[in-house]
Design a protein around this motif. Structure first.
Motif, PDB file in Angstrom:
ATOM      1  N   VAL A 172       0.822  -1.204   0.000  1.00 19.28           N
ATOM      2  CA  VAL A 172       0.000   0.000   0.000  1.00 19.28           C
ATOM      3  C   VAL A 172       0.856   1.254   0.000  1.00 19.28           C
ATOM      4  O   VAL A 172       0.433   2.313  -0.472  1.00 19.28           O
ATOM      5  CB  VAL A 172      -0.955   0.002   1.221  1.00 19.28           C
ATOM      6  N   THR A 173       2.078   1.154   0.519  1.00 17.87           N
ATOM      7  CA  THR A 173       2.943   2.341   0.562  1.00 17.87           C
ATOM      8  C   THR A 173       3.251   2.863  -0.837  1.00 17.87           C
ATOM      9  O   THR A 173       3.463   4.059  -1.025  1.00 17.87           O
ATOM     10  CB  THR A 173       4.247   2.011   1.294  1.00 17.87           C
ATOM     11  N   THR A 174       3.274   1.954  -1.826  1.00 15.28           N
ATOM     12  CA  THR A 174       3.498   2.391  -3.206  1.00 15.28           C
ATOM     13  C   THR A 174       2.345   3.255  -3.692  1.00 15.28           C
ATOM     14  O   THR A 174       2.546   4.285  -4.355  1.00 15.28           O
ATOM     15  CB  THR A 174       3.667   1.174  -4.128  1.00 15.28           C
ATOM     16  N   CYS A 175       1.135   2.849  -3.370  1.00  8.30           N
ATOM     17  CA  CYS A 175      -0.045   3.635  -3.765  1.00  8.30           C
ATOM     18  C   CYS A 175      -0.069   4.973  -3.048  1.00  8.30           C
ATOM     19  O   CYS A 175      -0.431   6.003  -3.645  1.00  8.30           O
ATOM     20  CB  CYS A 175      -1.320   2.848  -3.476  1.00  8.30           C
ATOM     21  N   ILE A 176       0.306   4.970  -1.773  1.00  6.81           N
ATOM     22  CA  ILE A 176       0.325   6.226  -1.014  1.00  6.81           C
ATOM     23  C   ILE A 176       1.320   7.199  -1.630  1.00  6.81           C
ATOM     24  O   ILE A 176       1.025   8.391  -1.822  1.00  6.81           O
ATOM     25  CB  ILE A 176       0.660   5.946   0.462  1.00  6.81           C
ATOM     26  N   ALA A 177       2.515   6.688  -1.969  1.00  7.22           N
ATOM     27  CA  ALA A 177       3.522   7.558  -2.593  1.00  7.22           C
ATOM     28  C   ALA A 177       3.045   8.076  -3.946  1.00  7.22           C
ATOM     29  O   ALA A 177       3.287   9.234  -4.305  1.00  7.22           O
ATOM     30  CB  ALA A 177       4.835   6.789  -2.739  1.00  7.22           C
ATOM     31  N   GLY A 178       2.353   7.224  -4.706  1.00  9.35           N
ATOM     32  CA  GLY A 178       1.836   7.662  -5.992  1.00  9.35           C
ATOM     33  C   GLY A 178       0.794   8.752  -5.860  1.00  9.35           C
ATOM     34  O   GLY A 178       0.786   9.726  -6.630  1.00  9.35           O
ATOM     35  N   LEU A 179      -0.094   8.612  -4.879  1.00 10.19           N
ATOM     36  CA  LEU A 179      -1.120   9.633  -4.678  1.00 10.19           C
ATOM     37  C   LEU A 179      -0.515  10.939  -4.190  1.00 10.19           C
ATOM     38  O   LEU A 179      -1.001  12.031  -4.535  1.00 10.19           O
ATOM     39  CB  LEU A 179      -2.166   9.125  -3.684  1.00 10.19           C
ATOM     40  N   GLU A 180       0.522  10.855  -3.388  1.00 11.76           N
ATOM     41  CA  GLU A 180       1.188  12.084  -2.946  1.00 11.76           C
ATOM     42  C   GLU A 180       1.821  12.805  -4.122  1.00 11.76           C
ATOM     43  O   GLU A 180       1.842  14.036  -4.166  1.00 11.76           O
ATOM     44  CB  GLU A 180       2.227  11.743  -1.877  1.00 11.76           C
ATOM     45  N   GLN A 181       2.340  12.046  -5.084  1.00 13.50           N
ATOM     46  CA  GLN A 181       2.855  12.679  -6.294  1.00 13.50           C
ATOM     47  C   GLN A 181       1.706  13.235  -7.126  1.00 13.50           C
ATOM     48  O   GLN A 181       1.826  14.303  -7.729  1.00 13.50           O
ATOM     49  CB  GLN A 181       3.661  11.674  -7.122  1.00 13.50           C
TER      50      GLN A 181
END
Length: 696
Positions: free
Chosen positions: A581-590
């Motif tokens: 899920v951390t990958t999705c969180i980082a993507g949304l922050e971008q």
């Protein structure tokens, strides 16, 4: 004493009349309409005791009376001052020197270099909002010069300090200061034109590659002509279309002005937000949502994805512009093959046909994502699948984004999947489904339809295991979006299954019957498990795709094409406690670089993940099923028919959906092994060595 034969109201009746009178609207007085009702020429009705009229309350608008106050002030002045002062010593009410704000908001430069008086200024001494100074009083019309449109779009923010405030504080601060230290350059009309050209180029470089609704050559030439020293007699570009293109540019531009603006506001551009709001105000004032024509169709489709994609945002009017554009296309009868073929101008025909398919696809996906009925049905159109004429390429040889995406098979595959999405939204989001659950036959139908699409299209339009890092921007984002589009459908089906359950199982649970009495219970639970495996596999796949897009910083440049996919994948991974899920969180922050609400979703997903890590999996009907799913599930195959059962129904039985009759793609390529492809892709982008389980 009562007159003979005249029945007067009794005291009791008088009291009733008095109570009734308090509930009736007061008589309408002349010149008391609020600014919004006045500009839209609708009746202004305010119930006593309420601060807002009913129209402003329903639209969540500020209910102001600036225009009426200004009118009353002029009337009072005309009664007290009978004789005008010497014109030589009297400042003109429209003089650009009346106030700091007015001087900057006015006077586009004329051909001879002198400052001409802008026709959109209000009299001195009034503190009217910008929409009344420029947009509605008097209105910007379709014949308004583009220079004046830029003066409205690039005017200082409405909350800029007024002249009196600056004088009282002893400071001389530009009203543009809230947009950063570079924004003061907007006081120069030449700079406004240069910035407009820069934002236009950003639009065609980034947005046009995903939403190719305009002819770049024609738009560039018309904008340059409109802003030249000799614009000629050619009709200017539609003001709302100019505003839409420039507002898109502010989302992605790295112009020093916008960089300074973002640095001053924690990565968010206040100028971009203001431009988007002014674009929508201008579109409403010009009745873009009410009058069907080509420009209004294009504006509606572009504004829908320009604004916030959060359906709970009260200021975004989510889905409004997409619905308006779709209904315009229906009014123009573009859904009829015979009508579309008779449009004489090839450019107009190509744009409208492409706009139809874009609206058709977006309407289906939006209805599934945001749980509402689609506007269109499968039998609402008989037009052939995307047959628009090719666009004129800029270099005479390179294909346009439309041709390139069609060559990749993107539109044909997207439309095929959209028909499944349309039928899913009609079946899953019904009140009866919410109350009783999803019928098992419906579940089988949709699972089968998704597998058929996977086998037919995914290898052609998705991301192969030998991902080519040399792909251009269009090919990369198109393949990644198609891949994520398919996998998010399983996540949506999983979420509905977890929320509503299966109807046959729910009926026995409500009656208190033994679980073993459910006919074919094992087969039903096996089908639920397969949906869970596909959903988890899809979420992992989207997380891997997000990792690649984030590494290339493509999410900063995406016009909301894969935003929902990342959000959906992030939520299911968080609910299962998966570290991916951390990958999705980082993507949304971008993603929040251009869509602020993506950052809010990232925070919500992170919060859910922490709660699950502390207290366990957050599931309902799928809580027991998820324990049977492996940590890295492969894609599933069609299950065998239950004892005494039959093949899954065609989706056409549930509606007018038809899987057959679609044009086949070029079958020269060999379908890849999708199971092997998905497993290899996830493994290649798994940055952690730990082996997570599918559940806590």
């Amino acid at each position: 004493m009562a007159q003979p034969g005249l029945a007067l109201p009794t005291p009791s009746m008088q009291s009733q009349i008095h109570e009734l009178a308090k509930t009736l609207p007061p008589p309408r007085r002349q010149n008391t309409a609020c600014d919004n009702c006045r500009s839209r020429k609708v009746k202004c009705h305010r119930i006593p005791g309420q601060e807002k009229c009913q129209h402003c309350q329903s639209k969540n608008y500020p209910c102001t009376h600036f225009v009426q106050q200004a009118t009353s002030e002029r009337k009072r002045n005309s009664t007290t001052v009978r004789k005008p002062r010497n014109p030589a010593t009297m400042a003109s009410p429209l003089s650009p020197t009346t106030s700091v704000g007015s001087s900057i908001l006015s006077s586009p430069i004329s051909d001879n270099g002198n400052h001409s008086i802008s026709p959109y200024l209000m009299p001195s001494g009034t503190s009217l909002p910008l929409v009344f100074k420029y947009g509605f009083y008097p209105p910007i019309t379709l014949d308004t010069p583009t220079r004046d449109v830029l003066s409205y779009l690039f005017a200082p923010p409405e909350d800029a300090p007024s002249d009196s405030n600056m004088l009282n504080s002893g400071r001389s601060k530009s009203p543009y200061a809230v947009w950063g230290d570079q924004a003061v350059k907007l006081e120069d009309d030449v700079f406004k034109s240069e910035l407009a050209f820069d934002l236009m180029e950003i639009y065609f470089q980034i947005v046009h590659s995903r939403l190719p609704l305009l002819n770049p050559t024609q738009f560039r030439n018309r904008l340059r002509t409109s802003l030249s020293s000799n614009p000629g007699s050619e009709k200017p570009l539609h003001p709302a279309l100019v505003a839409t293109v420039l507002a898109w540019g502010t989302k992605f531009s790295e112009h020093p002005l916008l960089i300074a603006d973002r640095q001053s506001h924690k990565g968010q551009s206040l100028m971009s937000k203001t431009m988007i709001n002014r674009t929508r105000d201008l579109a409403e004032a010009l009745k873009v949502h009410r009058i069907p024509n080509q420009d209004h169709v294009v504006i509606g489709l572009l504004v829908e994805t320009l604004q916030s994609q959060n359906p709970e945002d009260p200021s975004a009017f989510h889905g409004f512009w997409l619905t308006a554009a779709t209904r315009h296309l229906l009014d123009l009868q573009i859904n009829h093959k015979s009508v579309a073929a008779q449009i004489p101008d090839t450019e107009t025909r190509g744009t409208l046909i492409f706009a139809w398919w874009m609206a058709c696809i977006c309407d289906a996906y939006s209805s599934l994502y945001y749980r509402h009925k689609p506007v269109l049905d499968d039998d609402d159109y008989d037009i052939d699948f995307y047959t628009a004429d090719p666009q004129i390429s800029l270099d005479g040889g390179a294909p346009s984004p439309r041709e390139q995406l069609e060559f990749l098979g993107y539109y044909r595959a997207a439309h095929s999947l959209a028909r499944t999405a349309r039928q899913m939204s009609r079946q899953l989001w019904r009140p009866i489904t919410d109350a009783d659950g999803i019928p098992f036959e419906t579940l089988r139908t949709f699972a089968s339809a998704l597998r058929i699409w996977r086998d037919k299209y995914l290898a052609h339009v998705g991301v192969p295991k030998n991902y080519n890092t040399g792909w251009d921007f269009v090919a990369t984002v198109s393949r990644f979006a198609s891949d994520a589009q398919y996998h998010v459908m399983w996540i949506v089906l999983f979420n509905a299954l977890d929320e509503f359950g299966v109807k046959e199982l729910n009926e026995y649970d409500r009656n208190g019957s033994s679980p073993g009495n459910v006919q074919n219970r094992a087969y039903i639970e096996d089908s639920m498990r397969r949906v869970g495996e596909e959903a988890l596999n899809g979420a992992l796949r989207i997380a891997a795709l997000t990792s690649v897009l984030s590494a290339n910083e493509y999410l900063k440049l995406d016009p909301a094409v894969v935003e929902f996919h990342i959000i959906a994948a992030g939520h299911i991974l968080a609910r299962l406690g998966r570290h991916e899920v951390t990958t999705c969180i980082a993507g949304l922050e971008q993603y929040s670089h251009s869509y602020e609400e993506a950052g809010d979703h990232a925070q919500d997903i992170r919060k859910t993940y922490q709660q699950v890590r502390n207290s366990g999996v957050d599931l309902n009907h799928m809580a027991a099923i998820i324990k049977q799913i492996p940590a890295f599930p492969a894609t599933t195959t069609e299950p065998e028919n239950p004892p005494g059962g039959r093949e899954p129904m065609s989706p056409s039985v549930l509606g007018s959906f038809q899987m057959n009759g679609m044009l086949n793609m070029d079958g020269t390529a060999i379908l890849m092994d999708v199971d092997e492809e998905a497993t290899a892709f996830v493994a290649a982008h798994n940055t952690k060595n730990e082996t997570p389980s599918a559940y806590m």
